[in-house]
Each structure stands twice: as structure tokens, then as C-alpha cells.
Design a protein around this motif. Structure first.
Motif, PDB file in Angstrom:
ATOM      1  N   ASN A 139       0.804  -1.183  -0.178  1.00  0.00           N
ATOM      2  CA  ASN A 139       0.048  -0.036  -0.068  1.00  0.00           C
ATOM      3  C   ASN A 139       0.777   1.109  -0.084  1.00  0.00           C
ATOM      4  OD1 ASN A 139       0.937   0.172   2.834  1.00  0.00           O
ATOM      5  ND2 ASN A 139      -1.211  -0.767   3.613  1.00  0.00           N
ATOM      6  N   GLU A 140       2.164   1.318   0.558  1.00  0.00           N
ATOM      7  CA  GLU A 140       2.946   2.486   0.427  1.00  0.00           C
ATOM      8  C   GLU A 140       2.968   2.858  -1.041  1.00  0.00           C
ATOM      9  OE1 GLU A 140       6.423   1.298   2.695  1.00  0.00           O
ATOM     10  OE2 GLU A 140       5.652   1.828   4.444  1.00  0.00           O
ATOM     11  N   TYR A 141       2.951   2.053  -1.878  1.00  0.00           N
ATOM     12  CA  TYR A 141       3.084   2.438  -3.828  1.00  0.00           C
ATOM     13  C   TYR A 141       1.880   2.442  -4.454  1.00  0.00           C
ATOM     14  CZ  TYR A 141       7.786   0.754  -2.170  1.00  0.00           C
ATOM     15  OH  TYR A 141       9.169   1.001  -1.296  1.00  0.00           O
ATOM     16  N   TYR A 142       0.858   2.363  -3.556  1.00  0.00           N
ATOM     17  CA  TYR A 142      -0.479   2.240  -4.362  1.00  0.00           C
ATOM     18  C   TYR A 142      -0.712   3.638  -5.382  1.00  0.00           C
ATOM     19  CZ  TYR A 142      -2.509  -1.815  -2.026  1.00  0.00           C
ATOM     20  OH  TYR A 142      -2.621  -3.230  -1.600  1.00  0.00           O
ATOM     21  N   ASP A 143      -0.206   4.704  -4.500  1.00  0.00           N
ATOM     22  CA  ASP A 143      -0.494   6.055  -5.285  1.00  0.00           C
ATOM     23  C   ASP A 143       0.513   6.130  -6.643  1.00  0.00           C
ATOM     24  OD1 ASP A 143       2.011   5.913  -4.073  1.00  0.00           O
ATOM     25  OD2 ASP A 143       2.173   8.137  -3.364  1.00  0.00           O
ATOM     26  N   ILE A 144       1.693   5.340  -6.463  1.00  0.00           N
ATOM     27  CA  ILE A 144       2.597   5.133  -7.791  1.00  0.00           C
ATOM     28  C   ILE A 144       1.851   4.164  -9.058  1.00  0.00           C
ATOM     29  CG2 ILE A 144       4.514   4.781  -8.598  1.00  0.00           C
ATOM     30  CD1 ILE A 144       5.992   5.055  -6.136  1.00  0.00           C
ATOM     31  N   ALA A 145       1.023   3.228  -8.248  1.00  0.00           N
ATOM     32  CA  ALA A 145       0.395   2.446  -9.078  1.00  0.00           C
ATOM     33  C   ALA A 145      -0.667   3.066  -9.941  1.00  0.00           C
ATOM     34  CB  ALA A 145      -0.149   0.942  -8.537  1.00  0.00           C
ATOM     35  N   LEU A 146      -1.329   4.009  -9.372  1.00  0.00           N
ATOM     36  CA  LEU A 146      -2.574   4.627  -9.739  1.00  0.00           C
ATOM     37  C   LEU A 146      -1.939   5.542 -10.800  1.00  0.00           C
ATOM     38  CD1 LEU A 146      -5.482   5.177  -9.826  1.00  0.00           C
ATOM     39  CD2 LEU A 146      -5.166   6.978  -7.723  1.00  0.00           C
ATOM     40  N   GLN A 147      -1.041   6.252 -10.426  1.00  0.00           N
ATOM     41  CA  GLN A 147      -0.423   7.340 -11.423  1.00  0.00           C
ATOM     42  C   GLN A 147       0.124   6.477 -12.778  1.00  0.00           C
ATOM     43  OE1 GLN A 147       3.103   9.593  -9.657  1.00  0.00           O
ATOM     44  NE2 GLN A 147       3.982   9.691 -11.763  1.00  0.00           N
ATOM     45  N   GLU A 148       0.876   5.489 -12.768  1.00  0.00           N
ATOM     46  CA  GLU A 148       1.230   4.720 -13.878  1.00  0.00           C
ATOM     47  C   GLU A 148      -0.132   4.458 -14.732  1.00  0.00           C
ATOM     48  OE1 GLU A 148       3.993   4.143 -14.982  1.00  0.00           O
ATOM     49  OE2 GLU A 148       5.525   4.541 -13.433  1.00  0.00           O
ATOM     50  N   ILE A 149      -1.182   3.766 -14.023  1.00  0.00           N
ATOM     51  CA  ILE A 149      -2.256   3.443 -14.908  1.00  0.00           C
ATOM     52  C   ILE A 149      -2.950   4.640 -15.452  1.00  0.00           C
ATOM     53  CG2 ILE A 149      -4.321   3.289 -12.986  1.00  0.00           C
ATOM     54  CD1 ILE A 149      -3.218   0.685 -15.636  1.00  0.00           C
ATOM     55  N   LEU A 150      -3.055   5.696 -14.746  1.00  0.00           N
ATOM     56  CA  LEU A 150      -3.493   6.954 -15.145  1.00  0.00           C
ATOM     57  C   LEU A 150      -2.934   7.421 -16.784  1.00  0.00           C
ATOM     58  CD1 LEU A 150      -4.767   8.736 -12.056  1.00  0.00           C
ATOM     59  CD2 LEU A 150      -6.192   7.589 -13.708  1.00  0.00           C
ATOM     60  N   GLU A 151      -1.555   7.272 -16.553  1.00  0.00           N
ATOM     61  CA  GLU A 151      -0.687   7.560 -17.755  1.00  0.00           C
ATOM     62  C   GLU A 151      -0.889   6.657 -18.986  1.00  0.00           C
ATOM     63  OE1 GLU A 151       3.329   7.686 -16.235  1.00  0.00           O
ATOM     64  OE2 GLU A 151       2.917   9.519 -14.915  1.00  0.00           O
ATOM     65  N   ALA A 152      -1.157   5.315 -18.419  1.00  0.00           N
ATOM     66  CA  ALA A 152      -1.474   4.358 -19.456  1.00  0.00           C
ATOM     67  C   ALA A 152      -2.848   4.686 -20.160  1.00  0.00           C
ATOM     68  CB  ALA A 152      -1.578   2.852 -19.084  1.00  0.00           C
ATOM     69  N   GLU A 153      -3.978   5.134 -19.127  1.00  0.00           N
ATOM     70  CA  GLU A 153      -5.004   5.555 -19.682  1.00  0.00           C
ATOM     71  C   GLU A 153      -4.979   6.906 -20.725  1.00  0.00           C
ATOM     72  OE1 GLU A 153      -9.181   6.322 -17.713  1.00  0.00           O
ATOM     73  OE2 GLU A 153      -7.556   7.647 -16.931  1.00  0.00           O
ATOM     74  N   LYS A 154      -4.064   7.664 -20.411  1.00  0.00           N
ATOM     75  CA  LYS A 154      -3.923   8.984 -21.225  1.00  0.00           C
ATOM     76  C   LYS A 154      -3.230   8.412 -22.620  1.00  0.00           C
ATOM     77  CE  LYS A 154      -1.890  13.611 -21.548  1.00  0.00           C
ATOM     78  NZ  LYS A 154      -1.482  13.400 -23.073  1.00  0.00           N
ATOM     79  N   ILE A 155      -2.338   7.631 -22.891  1.00  0.00           N
ATOM     80  CA  ILE A 155      -1.972   7.113 -23.917  1.00  0.00           C
ATOM     81  C   ILE A 155      -2.792   6.482 -24.564  1.00  0.00           C
ATOM     82  CG2 ILE A 155      -0.230   5.298 -25.158  1.00  0.00           C
ATOM     83  CD1 ILE A 155       1.625   5.851 -22.594  1.00  0.00           C
ATOM     84  N   PHE A 156      -3.777   5.475 -23.991  1.00  0.00           N
ATOM     85  CA  PHE A 156      -4.764   4.915 -24.647  1.00  0.00           C
ATOM     86  C   PHE A 156      -5.856   5.744 -25.399  1.00  0.00           C
ATOM     87  CE2 PHE A 156      -8.938   2.737 -24.954  1.00  0.00           C
ATOM     88  CZ  PHE A 156      -8.818   1.567 -25.321  1.00  0.00           C
ATOM     89  N   ASN A 157      -6.281   6.805 -24.623  1.00  0.00           N
ATOM     90  CA  ASN A 157      -7.341   7.818 -25.143  1.00  0.00           C
ATOM     91  C   ASN A 157      -6.512   8.446 -26.468  1.00  0.00           C
ATOM     92  OD1 ASN A 157      -9.212   7.142 -23.160  1.00  0.00           O
ATOM     93  ND2 ASN A 157      -8.367   8.646 -21.859  1.00  0.00           N
TER      94      ASN A 157
END
Length: 538
Positions: free
Chosen positions: A391-409
Motif C-alpha cells: 500500500n505504500e506504493y498504491y499511489d504510484i500504481a495509480l499514477q502509472e495506470i492513469l498515464e497508460a489511460e492517457k496514452i490509450f485515449n
């Protein structure tokens, strides 16, 4: 004649620098074992016996000569778990034997009779110091430890103590309250004997917890080592020479290999798939001349594909060696950095794996989105990596997936519906994990401002998944996300309709295909969710 205080002072001044030097050298060896060979040492302590302690010991033990005292230097090695004592003992004995120390004493205090650990320690000790082994020594106080007396250069004695952290807590407390005192209250003496029993029980409990943790860890390592490399990455434009795509025997063999690799193993066993892939790879390589193999692009392809196949065949060290070799002449290639990160993560070398992943992302960021599909896959994988780290790295996991989402869009036409649903599920899941983390930070308060704001974002994500939930091709992963979302919603609102929806999606999820990278971990989470949802009181 009794030894005088002045004699002790002179002797102490003479030996103190020599003892300090010997202790430092020994500590360096033990610490290097911990840092370089993963010997499970938690902490080391060292000390030179004080003048006052030496003087009192000459009185208490009726020593006739200062050279009779064997604990001028004290070295303590602490482990977190009782399971760690045997491997640390074996490493220590190896160091003593290899570095030319003399083993004067080896004693084990208050261990169970016929202990297999003691038998193992005795066997290893006698293999290095012929015929030398220890009996289990009882001690009325309940003190549990492993003691050694060694003789170093200059004929100096050092006492070494090996124990767990809990055993050391007992020894420190007992030393402070009763050891060496002129008069010990009987209650203190008895209480420490009882405390020793309690601490032994605690050590056994911690040992049991460690065993459970190890089983979980080995399950995770098994899951990681069996998944192979993540996806197939396309080579960057201009990297592969034109002869590989030419209308020749070589070009045709390369095309057959490329098509097979890109289709992936699907439901086929990874090892079986990799064996056929290796055969096709060898066909391509056999059609290359010695001159071809010296050409930069061909050399890169040959090395990268060989490393990839080793990775698929779980020959991780061999694959890692090749990737390191590639980075010696192609350090600006992001894929070998990524693959190296994958392997190091599987091997548990987290810090170095993240360094490799950082290099991969840095190189991709400098390409300005030129290889957006590969960058998308890297970020999806890294989101999962950081989530696995806790859980100390959950915010980084979220940041990575949101950046992936931007590439997808930005490139929707380049992806399919399966990619889209997987992305929606991942973004919703990581948002949900961060929401639960916010709840935990707020003292399990589901109605704090931060928790409500976080759940609003989760709901926005979940609304995008809902249209897919009745699709026959829906995976258990998305259905589990749906059931967990409704269960958390029930906990927030108390609406029993949400609980019923959670249970409905639980029922639907079992038997559906699981597309998670780590299937074992995913199934365990799925099971735990189902247990909690089905056991919930309305």
C-alpha cells in the motif's frame, strides 16, 4: 595475590585497540555476508569489556591471571527469526574457519533436547573444526542463546553470542535488573525465568508466522516465475535490418518466427510453446552468415530473442546475463532495461529492478510517444508491479495506470476492446485500493472528506465498467471488481441492495476466465472477497 585494579587498567589499555580492531574486522565479514549473500543477520553489536567489569569478574570468578578471561571482546549477532539462526551459524563458522580463528568454545543454552537445529549446527561445526560439537547447556535463569569463544590474532579471546531479537531483549533486561548484583530479590529471579518461557512462546509464535509468510512468499515466487515475460514488444523502426524482411529463405523463416511469437502461447503451456519458438529461432539463425551476425541490428535481434526465450523457459540468470550484455552496446534500448527489471523483480531484487524500470521509462519519455503501444504496455505492467509492492506504493500504481489511460485515449484506434476493458478494470481497481487506503489512514472512517472524495472517483470509474458486466466474455477479474465495489458501497451507505448486487456478481465471477498476470494472487484475493461478502451481516 589478587589482581589489583591498577593491573586491570594497564592490561585494558594494552588490549583495547587490538580487541577493537579484531571486532571491527569480524563485523565487516558478517555485514558483508548480510549485504552480499543475503545471510539473514538483522543487527550486530560489539563492545570491549570495561575496566570495572573486568575487575569485578576477577573477584567473582576468582581469576588468577588476566589472560584467563575469555570475553574481553564481545560480539553479538541478532536475527529476527529462530529459523535464521542455523544459516547464520553456518556462515559464521565458515568465516571463522576460513579466516584462521581458533574455536575455543561452542555452547548452546536452553534449547530443546534432541533439537534438530542443534544437531545441524553441530554437524556443520565439526566439519570445519574437526570433532568439535556442543551439548545443550541448561541455565537456571532460562537464558536461551548460542555462545562461542574464539581466539584471534595476538592470542586475544572474543565471545560471540548468536540469538534472536526477542532473546536479546530478555538478556538485556535481565542484565539490567539482576545480573552481577550483590543481592537479587527472589521475585526478580523467578520472574525472569517465567519471562524467558513467555519469550520462548513468543519466539515460537513468530516462527510460526514466518513459516506462514514464507509459504505465501514461495507461492508468489512460483506464480511470478511461471508467468514468463510480459507481452511481446515490437522492435523500434529502423532497428532490424531489411534482410530479415526480404523475400528470401531467411526472410520467410523470420516471418514465421515473428508470427508465432506475436500470437503468444494463448492456452498452450509456456515451456512447450517456448520449445517450438526456440526451434523456429534456430532456423532463422542458421540462415545467417558470420558477417550477418557481426552486423549491429542482427546482433541485437539474435541476443534479444535468445534472452527472451531463456526468460520464457525460466532460465532467468541466463536471460539476465544476455540482457546485461545487450545494454553494454545498446544502453539506449528500453526493452532490455524493462526485461531486466522484470527478472530482478521475480528474483526479489526490488531496488535494482526499479532502477531498470526507471531507465526504461526515461528512454521512452525521450521518444515523444513514438512507440506509444510499447509505452502503454510498460505503464500497465509497472502499475501492477507497484501494486504488488504494497500500500505504500498504491499511489504510484495509480499514477502509472492513469498515464497508460492517457496514452490509450490518445490512440484509441490502435487498441482493441479487450485492451479497453482491461484498462477500465485496472483504473477502477487501483482507485478502489487507494480509497481503502484513505479509509485506513482516517481510522477506518468511510465518511471522512478524503474517503468520500476518493470513492467518488472510484464510482466514476466503475460506471464505465458497468455496460460490459453482462457480456458473456467478461472475465472473473472485472466481476470481482464489481462485487467488491458494491460491497464497499454497502459498507458506506448501509444499502442492502448493494450487498445483494455484490453477492450476485460473486456468484457470476466463479467459473469465468481469469486474465490476471498473477493468477494465483488474483484467485486468492477473489476468494477473500467472496468470503467477506458472503459472511457479511445485513
Amino acid at each position: 595475590m589478587p589482581i589489583t585494579y591498577e593491573e586491570v587498567e594497564k592490561y585494558h589499555a594494552k588490549i583495547k585497540p587490538l580487541i577493537n580492531s579484531a571486532l571491527s574486522a569480524l563485523e565487516d565479514r558478517i555485514i558483508s555476508g548480510r549485504d552480499e549473500k543475503n545471510v539473514p543477520v538483522y543487527l550486530t553489536k560489539l563492545r570491549v569489556k570495561s575496566i570495572d567489569s573486568i575487575y569485578l569478574k576477577t573477584k567473582r570468578k576468582a581469576k588468577a591471571s588476566l589472560s584467563d578471561i575469555t570475553d574481553y571482546g564481545g560480539f553479538r549477532i541478532l536475527c529476527l527469526f529462530e529459523q535464521d539462526l542455523v544459516p547464520v551459524h553456518e556462515f559464521l563458522i565458515n568465516v571463522l574457519a576460513n579466516d584462521g580463528y581458533e574455536l575455543v568454545e561452542f555452547k548452546v543454552f536452553n534449547w530443546e533436547k534432541d533439537s534438530p537445529q542443534v544437531a545441524q549446527m553441530n554437524e556443520h561445526t565439526s566439519s570445519k573444526f574437526k570433532g568439535y560439537e556442543s551439548d545443550i547447556n541448561p541455565k537456571e535463569s532460562g537464558y536461551k542463546s548460542i555462545h562461542y569463544v574464539i581466539k584471534s590474532q595476538h592470542n586475544l579471546h572474543i565471545e560471540i553470542q548468536l540469538r534472536t531479537l526477542l532473546q536479546d531483549v530478555w538478556a538485556e533486561l535481565e542484565h539490567a535488573l539482576s545480573y552481577k548484583q550483590g543481592s537479587i530479590h527472589p521475585h526478580i529471579k523467578k520472574s525472569f525465568a517465567l519471562l524467558a518461557r513467555d519469550l520462548e512462546t513468543d519466539d515460537k509464535l513468530i516462527k510460526h508466522l514466518r513459516e506462514i509468510s514464507d509459504k505465501e512468499k514461495y507461492t508468489e515466487l512460483f506464480a511470478l516465475s511461471n508467468i514468463g515475460p510480459y507481452r511481446v514488444f515490437q522492435y523500434d523502426d529502423g532497428v532490424l535490418p531489411s534482410l530479415l524482411s526480404s523475400d528470401t529463405e531467411l526472410g520467410n523463416a523470420f516471418s514465421e518466427y515473428k508470427t508465432y511469437i506475436e500470437n503468444g502461447p494463448n492456452n498452450q503451456d509456456l515451456m512447450e510453446w517456448a520449445t517450438k519458438a526456440e526451434g523456429l529461432y534456430k532456423q532463422v539463425k542458421s540462415k545467417l552468415s558470420a558477417a550477418d551476425l557481426d552486423e549491429g541490428g542482427i546482433k541485437l535481434w539474435v541476443d534479444m530473442e535468445k534472452a527472451y526465450l531463456y526468460f520464457c523457459q525460466r532460465k532467468l540468470d541466463a536471460a539476465l546475463t544476455i540482457y546485461d550484455g545487450v545494454l553494454n552496446y545498446a544502453s539506449d534500448c528500453y526493452v532490455p532495461h524493462f526485461r531486466k527489471g522484470e527478472i530482478l523483480f521475480i528474483q526479489g531484487n526490488i531496488e535494482k529492478s526499479l532502477v531498470a524500470f526507471d531507465m526504461c521509462e526515461e528512454i521512452l519519455s525521450q521518444m515523444g510517444g513514438e512507440k506509444f503501444q510499447n509505452e502503454y504496455r510498460v505503464k500497465v505492467k509497472l502499475a501492477n508491479i507497484y501494486w504488488q509492492m504494497g500500500n505504500e506504493y498504491y499511489d504510484i500504481a495509480l499514477q502509472e495506470i492513469l498515464e497508460a489511460e492517457k496514452i490509450f485515449n490518445d490512440h484509441k484506434d490502435a487498441f482493441n476492446e479487450k485492451d479497453h476493458l482491461s484498462l477500465l478494470n485496472n483504473t477502477c481497481w487501483y482507485q478502489l485500493e487507494n480509497f481503502l487506503l484513505a479509509v485506513d489512514r482516517d481510522g477506518n472512517n468511510y465518511h471522512s472528506d478524503s474517503a468520500e472524495s476518493a470513492f467518488k472517483e472510484v464510482t466514476e470509474r466503475f460506471e464505465k465498467i458497468k455496460p460490459f458486466l453482462e457480456n458473456e466474455e467478461i472475465t472473473s477479474n472485472s466481476l470481482d471488481t464489481a462485487s467488491w465495489y458494491y460491497f464497499i458501497s454497502f459498507k458506506i451507505t448501509g444499502d442492502t441492495n448493494d450487498l445483494e448486487r455484490a453477492r450476485e456478481y460473486c456468484r457470476k465471477s466463479w467459473g469465468k476466465k481469469n486474465n490476471a498476470t498473477l493468477t494465483i494472487t488474483s484467485v486468492n484475493i477473489h476468494r477473500n472477497h467472496t468470503q467477506e461478502i458472503m459472511a457479511a451481516n445485513q
